[in-house]
Design a protein around this motif. Structure first.
Motif, PDB file in Angstrom:
ATOM      1  N   GLN A 151     -36.469  10.660  94.271  1.00 50.21           N
ATOM      2  CA  GLN A 151     -36.757  11.659  95.344  1.00 50.21           C
ATOM      3  C   GLN A 151     -37.541  12.976  94.921  1.00 50.21           C
ATOM      4  O   GLN A 151     -36.903  13.609  93.896  1.00 50.21           O
ATOM      5  N   GLY A 152     -38.592  13.451  95.539  1.00 52.18           N
ATOM      6  CA  GLY A 152     -39.282  14.567  95.174  1.00 52.18           C
ATOM      7  C   GLY A 152     -40.301  14.694  94.156  1.00 52.18           C
ATOM      8  O   GLY A 152     -40.885  15.738  94.141  1.00 52.18           O
ATOM      9  N   VAL A 153     -40.519  13.563  93.998  1.00 56.24           N
ATOM     10  CA  VAL A 153     -41.559  13.197  92.719  1.00 56.24           C
ATOM     11  C   VAL A 153     -42.770  12.880  93.542  1.00 56.24           C
ATOM     12  O   VAL A 153     -42.470  11.750  94.392  1.00 56.24           O
ATOM     13  N   GLU A 154     -44.008  13.432  93.601  1.00 55.19           N
ATOM     14  CA  GLU A 154     -45.060  12.789  94.336  1.00 55.19           C
ATOM     15  C   GLU A 154     -45.344  11.462  93.878  1.00 55.19           C
ATOM     16  O   GLU A 154     -45.391  11.007  92.642  1.00 55.19           O
ATOM     17  N   PHE A 155     -45.604  10.519  94.713  1.00 53.73           N
ATOM     18  CA  PHE A 155     -46.121   9.080  94.403  1.00 53.73           C
ATOM     19  C   PHE A 155     -47.563   8.985  94.149  1.00 53.73           C
ATOM     20  O   PHE A 155     -48.201   9.346  95.301  1.00 53.73           O
ATOM     21  N   ASP A 156     -47.962   8.593  93.476  1.00 48.95           N
ATOM     22  CA  ASP A 156     -49.509   8.355  93.111  1.00 48.95           C
ATOM     23  C   ASP A 156     -49.812   6.962  93.403  1.00 48.95           C
ATOM     24  O   ASP A 156     -49.763   6.255  92.504  1.00 48.95           O
ATOM     25  N   VAL A 157     -50.253   6.528  94.568  1.00 46.19           N
ATOM     26  CA  VAL A 157     -50.734   5.406  94.817  1.00 46.19           C
ATOM     27  C   VAL A 157     -51.741   4.586  93.859  1.00 46.19           C
ATOM     28  O   VAL A 157     -51.586   3.578  93.307  1.00 46.19           O
ATOM     29  N   GLN A 158     -52.819   5.584  93.415  1.00 46.20           N
ATOM     30  CA  GLN A 158     -53.865   4.897  92.646  1.00 46.20           C
ATOM     31  C   GLN A 158     -53.240   4.606  91.120  1.00 46.20           C
ATOM     32  O   GLN A 158     -53.652   3.726  90.466  1.00 46.20           O
ATOM     33  N   ALA A 159     -52.181   5.516  90.813  1.00 44.32           N
ATOM     34  CA  ALA A 159     -51.787   5.258  89.294  1.00 44.32           C
ATOM     35  C   ALA A 159     -50.682   4.110  89.314  1.00 44.32           C
ATOM     36  O   ALA A 159     -50.872   3.223  88.353  1.00 44.32           O
ATOM     37  N   GLU A 160     -50.081   3.944  90.394  1.00 42.28           N
ATOM     38  CA  GLU A 160     -49.242   2.777  90.515  1.00 42.28           C
ATOM     39  C   GLU A 160     -50.134   1.418  90.527  1.00 42.28           C
ATOM     40  O   GLU A 160     -49.606   0.370  89.996  1.00 42.28           O
ATOM     41  N   LEU A 161     -51.171   1.508  91.318  1.00 39.05           N
ATOM     42  CA  LEU A 161     -52.136   0.232  91.378  1.00 39.05           C
ATOM     43  C   LEU A 161     -52.714  -0.024  89.756  1.00 39.05           C
ATOM     44  O   LEU A 161     -53.020  -1.068  89.431  1.00 39.05           O
ATOM     45  N   ASN A 162     -53.111   1.052  89.192  1.00 40.88           N
ATOM     46  CA  ASN A 162     -53.426   1.107  87.770  1.00 40.88           C
ATOM     47  C   ASN A 162     -52.536   0.275  87.034  1.00 40.88           C
ATOM     48  O   ASN A 162     -52.691  -0.544  85.960  1.00 40.88           O
ATOM     49  N   ARG A 163     -51.046   0.785  87.135  1.00 42.08           N
ATOM     50  CA  ARG A 163     -49.988   0.190  86.292  1.00 42.08           C
ATOM     51  C   ARG A 163     -49.951  -1.734  86.792  1.00 42.08           C
ATOM     52  O   ARG A 163     -49.877  -2.165  86.172  1.00 42.08           O
ATOM     53  N   LEU A 164     -50.182  -1.864  87.842  1.00 45.04           N
ATOM     54  CA  LEU A 164     -50.101  -3.255  88.257  1.00 45.04           C
ATOM     55  C   LEU A 164     -51.389  -3.939  87.782  1.00 45.04           C
ATOM     56  O   LEU A 164     -51.136  -5.104  87.222  1.00 45.04           O
ATOM     57  N   GLU A 165     -52.584  -3.264  87.518  1.00 42.54           N
ATOM     58  CA  GLU A 165     -53.727  -4.041  86.721  1.00 42.54           C
ATOM     59  C   GLU A 165     -53.316  -4.045  85.504  1.00 42.54           C
ATOM     60  O   GLU A 165     -53.651  -5.129  84.588  1.00 42.54           O
ATOM     61  N   LEU A 188     -44.160  -8.175  88.222  1.00 45.60           N
ATOM     62  CA  LEU A 188     -45.030  -8.152  89.212  1.00 45.60           C
ATOM     63  C   LEU A 188     -44.786  -7.927  90.523  1.00 45.60           C
ATOM     64  O   LEU A 188     -45.143  -6.829  91.280  1.00 45.60           O
ATOM     65  N   LEU A 189     -43.603  -8.580  90.994  1.00 42.85           N
ATOM     66  CA  LEU A 189     -43.130  -8.293  92.264  1.00 42.85           C
ATOM     67  C   LEU A 189     -42.553  -6.859  92.309  1.00 42.85           C
ATOM     68  O   LEU A 189     -42.518  -6.232  93.494  1.00 42.85           O
ATOM     69  N   ASP A 190     -41.864  -6.574  91.468  1.00 43.37           N
ATOM     70  CA  ASP A 190     -40.993  -5.364  91.232  1.00 43.37           C
ATOM     71  C   ASP A 190     -42.138  -4.151  91.622  1.00 43.37           C
ATOM     72  O   ASP A 190     -42.061  -2.981  92.319  1.00 43.37           O
ATOM     73  N   GLN A 191     -43.386  -4.068  90.688  1.00 42.93           N
ATOM     74  CA  GLN A 191     -44.480  -3.213  91.088  1.00 42.93           C
ATOM     75  C   GLN A 191     -45.221  -3.262  92.341  1.00 42.93           C
ATOM     76  O   GLN A 191     -45.170  -2.226  92.893  1.00 42.93           O
ATOM     77  N   LEU A 192     -44.935  -4.582  92.922  1.00 43.27           N
ATOM     78  CA  LEU A 192     -45.642  -4.443  94.320  1.00 43.27           C
ATOM     79  C   LEU A 192     -44.693  -4.094  95.305  1.00 43.27           C
ATOM     80  O   LEU A 192     -45.039  -3.475  96.318  1.00 43.27           O
ATOM     81  N   ASP A 193     -43.562  -4.333  94.987  1.00 44.73           N
ATOM     82  CA  ASP A 193     -42.371  -3.502  95.928  1.00 44.73           C
ATOM     83  C   ASP A 193     -42.256  -1.979  95.935  1.00 44.73           C
ATOM     84  O   ASP A 193     -42.192  -1.391  96.711  1.00 44.73           O
ATOM     85  N   LEU A 194     -42.714  -1.662  94.601  1.00 43.87           N
ATOM     86  CA  LEU A 194     -42.405  -0.124  94.688  1.00 43.87           C
ATOM     87  C   LEU A 194     -43.647   0.538  95.337  1.00 43.87           C
ATOM     88  O   LEU A 194     -43.658   1.387  95.936  1.00 43.87           O
ATOM     89  N   ILE A 195     -44.807  -0.101  95.334  1.00 49.63           N
ATOM     90  CA  ILE A 195     -46.125   0.415  96.234  1.00 49.63           C
ATOM     91  C   ILE A 195     -45.775   0.284  97.468  1.00 49.63           C
ATOM     92  O   ILE A 195     -46.048   1.040  98.279  1.00 49.63           O
ATOM     93  N   ARG A 196     -45.155  -0.822  98.078  1.00 45.91           N
ATOM     94  CA  ARG A 196     -44.828  -1.264  99.380  1.00 45.91           C
ATOM     95  C   ARG A 196     -43.813  -0.110  99.842  1.00 45.91           C
ATOM     96  O   ARG A 196     -44.090   0.598 101.071  1.00 45.91           O
ATOM     97  N   MET A 197     -42.811   0.354  99.049  1.00 46.30           N
ATOM     98  CA  MET A 197     -41.636   1.051  99.510  1.00 46.30           C
ATOM     99  C   MET A 197     -42.244   2.635  99.738  1.00 46.30           C
ATOM    100  O   MET A 197     -41.715   3.247 100.396  1.00 46.30           O
TER     101      MET A 197
END
Length: 199
Positions: free
Chosen positions: A5-19, A41-50
């Motif tokens: 909590q309090g840490v900015e979530f970077d959608v693009q960075a997480e998509l890069n990690r998924l790739e 893979l599913l954990d990373q997708l859940d992280l982005i979705r949440m």
């Protein structure tokens, strides 16, 4: 996986990690297929979705702050207008110039209100565009994952079929050698098809 909590979530960075998760995994021998850890893979997708809703909330918070700034600017402009009206009332005579100043002040207020509304519409449009882009990227990544899994399954089937074909050929060769050895032990000529089929 959970972001703090309090840490900015970077959608693009997480998509890069998924790739990277897909590209960095080992490949199946003799194929161009990649073995992907389904749990990671599913954990990373859940992280982005949440975290997508929180990313949208942060965007809305930015919009709210912009609206507060615009409101303060409008109030400041209103103060200036009121001060100008007071000053004009002190300086202008009774020939209708005061009324003209009031009309100009109303025009300025209307112009400021229109600019605030336009900026608000523009900001909402940018937020919606960011949301649609994120959803499209997620759908593309989901399709890539599905295609990769299908390719991996096809590659595994082909590899297993090749291995079984090679084993079958080896067993056929070994059976031929065994039959020839039996014929030699019996003193029978090799290549007698009727004997081989009856043995």
């Amino acid at each position: 996986m959970n972001s703090d909590q309090g840490v900015e979530f970077d959608v693009q960075a997480e998509l890069n990690r998924l790739e990277e998760l897909i590209l960095d995994n080992p490949r199946i021998p003799f194929t161009r297929k990649t073995v992907v850890d389904e749990e990671q893979l599913l954990d990373q997708l859940d992280l982005i979705r949440m975290n997508l809703p929180r990313a949208f909330e942060e965007a809305v918070e930015v919009l709210r702050q912009k609206e507060e700034i615009l409101l303060q600017a409008e109030e400041y402009a209103q103060d200036i207008i009121e001060a100008a009206q007071v000053r004009a009332a002190q300086l202008l005579d009774e020939m209708g110039i005061i009324r003209q100043a009031e009309m100009e002040a109303a025009q300025i207020r209307q112009q400021v209100a229109q600019e605030c509304e336009e900026l608000q519409r523009q900001t909402l449009g940018e937020i919606e565009q960011m949301r649609m882009q994120a959803m499209q990227e997620l759908e593309q990544m989901r399709q890539v994952v599905i295609d990769e899994c299908e390719d991996i399954q096809d590659g595994a089937d082909d590899y297993a079929d090749a291995v079984l074909t090679r084993i079958e050929q080896q067993l056929t060769d070994m059976l031929r050698v065994i039959r020839n050895g039996r014929h030699q032990l019996r003193g029978e000529p090799q290549g007698n098809s009727s004997e081989e089929s009856n043995s």
